[in-house]
Structure formats: C-alpha cells, structure tokens
Enzyme design. Structure first.
Site, PDB file in Angstrom:
ATOM      1  N   CYS A 275       0.852  -1.177   0.105  1.00 17.45           N
ATOM      2  CA  CYS A 275      -0.099   0.005  -0.048  1.00 17.45           C
ATOM      3  C   CYS A 275       0.863   1.340  -0.015  1.00 17.45           C
ATOM      4  CB  CYS A 275      -0.810   0.071   1.107  1.00 17.45           C
ATOM      5  SG  CYS A 275      -1.991  -1.528   1.313  1.00 17.45           S
TER       6      CYS A 275
ATOM      7  N   LYS B 261     -10.722   6.242   3.475  1.00 24.91           N
ATOM      8  CA  LYS B 261     -12.321   6.139   3.772  1.00 24.91           C
ATOM      9  C   LYS B 261     -13.156   6.378   2.784  1.00 24.91           C
ATOM     10  CE  LYS B 261     -15.300   4.573   6.452  1.00 24.91           C
ATOM     11  NZ  LYS B 261     -16.195   4.377   5.414  1.00 24.91           N
TER      12      LYS B 261
ATOM     13  N   HIS C 192      -9.255   2.893  -1.666  1.00 26.28           N
ATOM     14  CA  HIS C 192      -7.830   2.433  -1.652  1.00 26.28           C
ATOM     15  C   HIS C 192      -7.103   1.475  -2.871  1.00 26.28           C
ATOM     16  CE1 HIS C 192      -3.851   1.618  -0.350  1.00 26.28           C
ATOM     17  NE2 HIS C 192      -4.241   0.702   0.440  1.00 26.28           N
TER      18      HIS C 192
END
Length: 393
Positions: free
Chosen positions: A84, A334, A338
């Site tokens: 990530c 949020k 992602h």
C-alpha cells in the site's frame, strides 16, 4: 546526518483520476486520465519526460504499462511495488533520481484496478503467490489485522466497547463529510454517528463504516529541480522531506496500539524538514485511514496527539476542516477508497492542491506545510512512508 532532500525537488504538475468503480476502463485508461491532467497542469507533453516511475501492486508486472498507455516509447521506466506504500515509494525513488541530477524532469504515476479483476485481496492470503516463505499470519485479512489493533487500543486506554465504537464513528462521520466536498472521491455521502454504530460488523469490533473500499483509480506527479521549476509555473510546490521505514517486527513482539515504523519515519521526516513541533508547524495531514482505528493510532504515532489522547482531539473537533490540524480533508482512504498503487500519490495530490489554494469546496486556510503518511503491509511488519510538502520560500 547526510544531506537530505529538503528543497531539492519541486512538483510542477499533478493529476488524479476519478476514484470509483470503473467497469468501462482498464488501468491504462486511468493512467491516461491522471497523467494528462498532470501534463496540462505542468504545461508539458509526454515527450518532455526523461524518466518515469510506475507504482502498482496487482497491475501488469512491468513499467511498460505506463509507457504504452502514454506512447512514451524508450523512456526509462521503473515499476515500484511496496504494497500500500507503493505510490509514496515511487515518488521517493523518482525524487532521489532528479535531486541527484540524473534527470531534469520525471513522471510518477500510481494505478490500481481492483473492482473487476476478480481479486479477493481482502479475503485472500496475498503473500502466497510471491514467496516460498509464508508468513503464517498472511492468511488473515486487513480487517482482521486492524480489528486486533482496535481491541488492543480500547483495552490499553481504558475505553469500553461503546466508547471505542463511538470514537471510531466520529472519525468515519468526519471523513464522510469531507468526502462529500471532494468531487473525485468514490464515496460521497454524509453518514451519522447512529449509521456507523448500527452498521453490520465486518470483523469485531469494526463495522462497515470503519473500513475503506476497494476502488479503481490513478494519480500522477511531475517533478523537477527548483531552479527549473520557475520556467513552468510560479506556484510550484516544494518537497521538504520524504522518508520510509521498513519494519522487521515479528507478530509476537508487536504491542498492537502503536506502529513503530510510523514513529521512526515521521521522526526522520521532521528532522529532514526542520520541524520541531509537528502539531504546531503542520497545517494539515493526510494519514493512511484504511480503517478508522488507524487514524487514531497514527495521530499519536506522528506526534499530533499524546499517547492515548487522540480521543480528546477527535471529540474536540481538532482534526476537522475547522480544527487546528485538519486530517484527511479530502475524505481520506475512507471515502476515496484504496487502489493500492495510487493512494500514496493521491495523498500528495491533495497536499499539492491545498498548498496552491486550489482544493475547491474543502480548501483550508493558509496551508504552507503539509504531511502525507502512507503504510503498506501488516501493522507489525510494514513499510511506512512520511512525505512533507511545502510552499515556495
């Protein structure tokens, strides 16, 4: 300490695709959306790019994905994968190359296409295909990782389940509100505390509104040296620090209420940028809120709140758009979702626009120094980057 990167890199253009469910687009289409916005923003063309870095985790396994999409044939292109944190790490690598004088102008692009690939990332042992050594905890899901963090955090700081859930709900409500003001975010609707508290549990104690979504998206940056940046624009944005810490902590030695790599990377970044009091000197922060509990943990790890006191700041509204240190002003992971390879660069896009005063409805006042923190991997064994951008001196 060796000479750092501070004020040796200028961002002259950035772009970001719409984040969301792009059933009608492939990864190359998203690359084109993000990169051509960046080209137009910088006033350059693909032929002006001397080198490029592509960040993607589950995309095609070569930098040629970028060069083919943009028809930038024979441009040296490197594919970066650091889970990530891939986008932030690609930006770091490109910055070092330009600061070293190897290239005058470089492109960084992150992309991920998750919605229609059949990838079961959040329910699969995603380390298995890539290594003969298998982390026995790799078969857990990200939700289960962060559920462990949440339960331990609640216990460590004496929060009842009801108190902890309400605190997480306040983070979700804040970020959903911010997302409604950000046109490129995936999830753009208000929620209430009651919505978050009533939502179905996905991994106790985390509910549906405590997690970000799987999303398609891309983001891009064009960088050069400050002495060249003034030829392109007056409001270029300066790189003040970029650091990454890669952990080697084994699960059994992890305390579950702080992430040491975030602490280490932020301390290094503050030293590089010359920041002594981050809470007072920073004007905003984008943190890796893949789950609401992480916004609390990182608020403390990055030195914004004393240990165990993020609750006080959240309840006082200090991290809202009107607070003294807005956090995830664009809605964060949020509400953007992602797409792994794109997230780190999307965070920088938000900082860049805020510093220029071009963030639209959610524009903050007087943003001169801003931080982005991006984590890849499990909480106990990860790569965490901290990047700090600032306006021209």
């Amino acid at each position: 300490m060796a000479e750092g990167i501070k004020d040796r890199i200028a961002i002259i253009g950035m772009g970001c695709s719409q984040f969301g469910e792009h059933w009608d687009k492939d990864d190359r289409s998203l690359i084109i959306d993000a990169c051509y916005e960046a080209f137009e923003d910088a006033g350059v063309e693909p032929k002006d790019i001397q080198a490029a870095w592509l960040s993607t985790v589950f995309g095609r396994h070569m930098g040629v994905t970028l060069t083919q999409a943009l028809k930038m044939y024979h441009v040296p292109t490197t594919r970066i994968e650091n889970m990530c944190a891939s986008g932030a790490d690609a930006f770091r690598n490109a910055s070092y190359a330009v600061a070293a004088g190897i290239y005058d102008i470089a492109l960084v692009c992150g992309v991920e296409k998750l919605k229609d690939t059949g990838l079961g990332l959040f329910g699969s042992p995603f380390e298995l295909p890539f290594s003969s050594w298998v982390d026995p905890f790799a078969i857990h899901t990200p939700a289960s990782y962060e559920a462990l963090v949440a339960t331990r955090y609640f216990h460590q700081y004496g929060l009842t389940y009801e108190e902890g859930k309400r605190l997480l709900a306040m983070v979700a409500v804040k970020n959903h509100h911010n997302g409604t003001l950000t046109p490129k975010a995936h999830l753009r609707r208000e929620i209430t505390i009651e919505d978050a508290l009533r939502a179905r549990i996905i991994c106790w104690p985390l509910g549906l509104y405590d997690a970000c979504g799987q999303t398609d998206g891309a983001a891009a940056a064009i960088i050069t040296r400050p002495d060249l940046a003034k030829k392109f624009r007056d409001d270029y944005v300066m790189l003040k620090a970029v650091q990454i810490s890669t952990g080697a902590v084994w699960f059994a030695h992890f305390d579950f209420f702080h992430i040491e790599d975030a602490v280490v990377a932020s301390k290094r970044a503050y030293a590089e940028a010359g920041i002594e009091n981050p809470r007072q000197e920073l004007d905003m922060a984008e943190v890796h809120d893949a789950f609401t509990i992480l916004e609390l943990v990182f608020a403390e790890d990055l030195g914004f709140s004393p240990r165990g006191q993020a609750k006080v700041d959240v309840e006082a509204g200090n991290f809202t758009l009107e607070g003294d240190l807005p956090m995830n002003a664009d809605g964060g992971l949020k509400c953007f979702g992602h797409p792994l390879g794109a997230t780190g660069i999307r965070m920088l896009y938000e900082l860049y626009k805020q510093i220029q005063g071009k963030a639209g409805e959610h524009q903050l006042k007087n943003v001169d120094l801003a931080l982005a923190q991006n984590m890849g991997g499990a909480p106990w064994s990860n790569a965490t980057s901290v990047t700090i951008l600032g306006s021209r001196d």
